[in-house]
Design a protein around this motif. Structure first.
Motif, PDB file in Angstrom:
ATOM      1  N   ILE A  65      25.110  42.087  96.611  1.00 13.65           N
ATOM      2  CA  ILE A  65      24.887  42.321  95.182  1.00 13.65           C
ATOM      3  C   ILE A  65      26.195  42.809  94.582  1.00 13.65           C
ATOM      4  N   THR A  66      26.676  42.095  93.569  1.00 11.92           N
ATOM      5  CA  THR A  66      27.888  42.489  92.849  1.00 11.92           C
ATOM      6  C   THR A  66      27.473  43.165  91.553  1.00 11.92           C
ATOM      7  N   PHE A  67      27.847  44.425  91.400  1.00 17.11           N
ATOM      8  CA  PHE A  67      27.425  45.195  90.229  1.00 17.11           C
ATOM      9  C   PHE A  67      28.375  44.951  89.054  1.00 17.11           C
ATOM     10  N   PRO A  68      27.831  44.777  87.855  1.00 19.29           N
ATOM     11  CA  PRO A  68      28.689  44.830  86.670  1.00 19.29           C
ATOM     12  C   PRO A  68      29.117  46.273  86.418  1.00 19.29           C
ATOM     13  N   ARG A  69      30.251  46.449  85.786  1.00 25.60           N
ATOM     14  CA  ARG A  69      30.662  47.792  85.401  1.00 25.60           C
ATOM     15  C   ARG A  69      29.689  48.356  84.372  1.00 25.60           C
ATOM     16  N   PRO A  70      29.532  49.665  84.302  1.00 23.18           N
ATOM     17  CA  PRO A  70      28.575  50.248  83.347  1.00 23.18           C
ATOM     18  C   PRO A  70      28.774  49.777  81.916  1.00 23.18           C
ATOM     19  N   GLU A  71      30.031  49.658  81.478  1.00 25.67           N
ATOM     20  CA  GLU A  71      30.274  49.244  80.097  1.00 25.67           C
ATOM     21  C   GLU A  71      29.968  47.766  79.867  1.00 25.67           C
ATOM     22  N   GLU A  72      29.756  47.000  80.938  1.00 25.10           N
ATOM     23  CA  GLU A  72      29.426  45.579  80.807  1.00 25.10           C
ATOM     24  C   GLU A  72      27.922  45.339  80.691  1.00 25.10           C
ATOM     25  N   CYS A  73      27.117  46.373  80.910  1.00 23.48           N
ATOM     26  CA  CYS A  73      25.666  46.213  80.804  1.00 23.48           C
ATOM     27  C   CYS A  73      25.276  46.062  79.331  1.00 23.48           C
ATOM     28  N   THR A  74      24.429  45.088  79.046  1.00 19.04           N
ATOM     29  CA  THR A  74      24.041  44.805  77.662  1.00 19.04           C
ATOM     30  C   THR A  74      22.710  45.456  77.281  1.00 19.04           C
ATOM     31  N   GLN A  75      21.894  45.811  78.274  1.00 20.72           N
ATOM     32  CA  GLN A  75      20.611  46.458  77.991  1.00 20.72           C
ATOM     33  C   GLN A  75      20.789  47.973  78.134  1.00 20.72           C
ATOM     34  N   VAL A  76      21.037  48.636  77.012  1.00 25.50           N
ATOM     35  CA  VAL A  76      21.290  50.083  77.010  1.00 25.50           C
ATOM     36  C   VAL A  76      20.364  50.745  76.005  1.00 25.50           C
ATOM     37  N   ARG A  77      19.694  51.814  76.442  1.00 22.20           N
ATOM     38  CA  ARG A  77      18.771  52.540  75.570  1.00 22.20           C
ATOM     39  C   ARG A  77      19.140  54.026  75.571  1.00 22.20           C
ATOM     40  N   THR A  78      19.102  54.650  74.396  1.00 22.82           N
ATOM     41  CA  THR A  78      19.414  56.080  74.277  1.00 22.82           C
ATOM     42  C   THR A  78      18.215  56.910  74.717  1.00 22.82           C
ATOM     43  N   ILE A  79      18.474  57.932  75.531  1.00 22.09           N
ATOM     44  CA  ILE A  79      17.416  58.829  76.000  1.00 22.09           C
ATOM     45  C   ILE A  79      17.378  60.099  75.163  1.00 22.09           C
ATOM     46  N   SER A  80      18.515  60.779  75.033  1.00 18.17           N
ATOM     47  CA  SER A  80      18.549  62.030  74.277  1.00 18.17           C
ATOM     48  C   SER A  80      19.987  62.387  73.944  1.00 18.17           C
ATOM     49  N   GLU A  81      20.152  63.364  73.065  1.00 13.73           N
ATOM     50  CA  GLU A  81      21.475  63.891  72.767  1.00 13.73           C
ATOM     51  C   GLU A  81      21.920  64.807  73.908  1.00 13.73           C
ATOM     52  N   MET A  82      23.229  64.816  74.179  1.00 19.41           N
ATOM     53  CA  MET A  82      23.757  65.651  75.254  1.00 19.41           C
ATOM     54  C   MET A  82      25.239  65.887  75.023  1.00 19.41           C
ATOM     55  N   LYS A  83      25.701  67.088  75.326  1.00 18.62           N
ATOM     56  CA  LYS A  83      27.108  67.436  75.193  1.00 18.62           C
ATOM     57  C   LYS A  83      27.750  67.517  76.580  1.00 18.62           C
ATOM     58  N   PRO A  84      28.988  67.080  76.732  1.00 12.95           N
ATOM     59  CA  PRO A  84      29.659  67.188  78.042  1.00 12.95           C
ATOM     60  C   PRO A  84      30.036  68.620  78.366  1.00 12.95           C
ATOM     61  N   LYS A  85      30.088  68.933  79.656  1.00  9.81           N
ATOM     62  CA  LYS A  85      30.561  70.239  80.115  1.00  9.81           C
ATOM     63  C   LYS A  85      32.079  70.205  80.218  1.00  9.81           C
ATOM     64  N   HIS A  86      32.727  71.257  79.764  1.00  9.57           N
ATOM     65  CA  HIS A  86      34.186  71.298  79.777  1.00  9.57           C
ATOM     66  C   HIS A  86      34.686  72.179  80.919  1.00  9.57           C
ATOM     67  N   PHE A  87      35.798  71.745  81.491  1.00  9.89           N
ATOM     68  CA  PHE A  87      36.452  72.481  82.573  1.00  9.89           C
ATOM     69  C   PHE A  87      37.840  72.889  82.117  1.00  9.89           C
ATOM     70  N   ASP A  88      38.381  73.931  82.750  1.00 11.85           N
ATOM     71  CA  ASP A  88      39.759  74.333  82.466  1.00 11.85           C
ATOM     72  C   ASP A  88      40.497  74.564  83.785  1.00 11.85           C
ATOM     73  N   HIS A  89      41.750  74.985  83.677  1.00  5.96           N
ATOM     74  CA  HIS A  89      42.569  75.180  84.872  1.00  5.96           C
ATOM     75  C   HIS A  89      41.952  76.206  85.823  1.00  5.96           C
ATOM     76  N   THR A  90      41.309  77.221  85.269  1.00  4.27           N
ATOM     77  CA  THR A  90      40.826  78.324  86.104  1.00  4.27           C
ATOM     78  C   THR A  90      39.789  77.875  87.107  1.00  4.27           C
ATOM     79  N   ASN A  91      38.709  77.219  86.632  1.00  2.00           N
ATOM     80  CA  ASN A  91      37.661  76.860  87.587  1.00  2.00           C
ATOM     81  C   ASN A  91      38.059  75.679  88.459  1.00  2.00           C
TER      82      ASN A  91
END
Length: 241
Positions: A197-223
């Motif tokens: 099975i050859t997978f398409p890259r995530p951005e190549e998928c045409t069937q995409v549905r939104t589930i919910s809003e979400m914010k990314p977690k941020h990292f810095d040098h310390t952690n």
């Protein structure tokens, strides 16, 4: 391919659950792993927020067999045991080819984009069987990982032709990988050709549905530097895996 790794993952049972079949409390596995399940296994070898793993191909080595089991999971409404049937894949083995890229949606991790460092750690982690436990879809299905050469050995479906597997989940889009402040689900229609099975890259998928809003977690040098120091102490024998 650059930064590519090849490995075999196997186990007695696997459960790559079809989410539509979980509504009644039952679980039934897809016939083959989803993109995100293999991505999760690869991230169990080695992962940092600097990286995005891309799964290129997977090879199904053993016949697809299923086994149903009666289980007693916790009912989250009553916190008591209930009865259910889970349908697992039995005696699974997959060859995987994957590679990593830098996550350009994480400018806060730009200081950690050292390709040689990450690739060396990834290769060493693969030889040791991964930094974290390997699960084949769910916690009770323990998996094991070893390096391999993709395509070596005889697979059950090597001369089987095309097998259409229907519509299934490809994976989940998270905001720290897409740059969008929402979580999305991707669907696709896989075809297994002679066991591969050859997978398409995530951005190549045409069937995409939104589930919910979400914010990314941020990292810095310390952690991040603290995590590097901890990993270094593992390699020096200061902390047991």
């Amino acid at each position: 391919m650059r930064n590519s790794v090849e490995f075999v993952v196997y186990g007695d049972y696997a459960l790559f659950c079809d989410p539509l079949l979980k509504l009644g409390g039952e679980k039934c596995s897809y016939q083959v792993p989803t993109y995100n399940s293999i991505k999760g296994i690869t991230e169990s070898l080695y992962w940092k927020p600097t990286l995005i793993f891309v799964i290129d191909t997977i090879r199904i080595m053993k016949p697809i067999r299923m086994e149903s089991k009666g289980v007693r999971p916790i009912d989250y409404n009553t916190l008591k045991n209930t009865l259910a049937n889970y349908t697992y894949l039995k005696d699974v083995c997959y060859q995987v080819r994957a590679h990593f890229e830098f996550n350009m949606n994480r400018p806060d991790m730009a200081f950690d984009r050292n390709e040689g460092k990450h690739y060396s750690i990834l290769k060493r982690s693969l030889e040791m069987g991964g930094r974290r436990d390997i699960f084949l879809g769910t916690r009770e299905c323990q998996g094991y990982v070893e390096p391999c050469v993709f395509g070596e050995g005889k697979g059950f479906y090597d001369e089987y032709g095309d097998i259409h597997l229907g519509n299934m989940v490809h994976g989940i889009n998270y905001p720290d990988e897409t740059g969008r402040d929402q979580m999305e689900v991707r669907l696709w229609n896989p075809v297994m050709r002679n066991g591969v099975i050859t997978f398409p890259r995530p951005e190549e998928c045409t069937q995409v549905r939104t589930i919910s809003e979400m914010k990314p977690k941020h990292f810095d040098h310390t952690n991040v530097e603290s995590a590097d120091a901890l990993l270094a102490s593992w390699g020096e024998g200061g902390i047991e895996r």
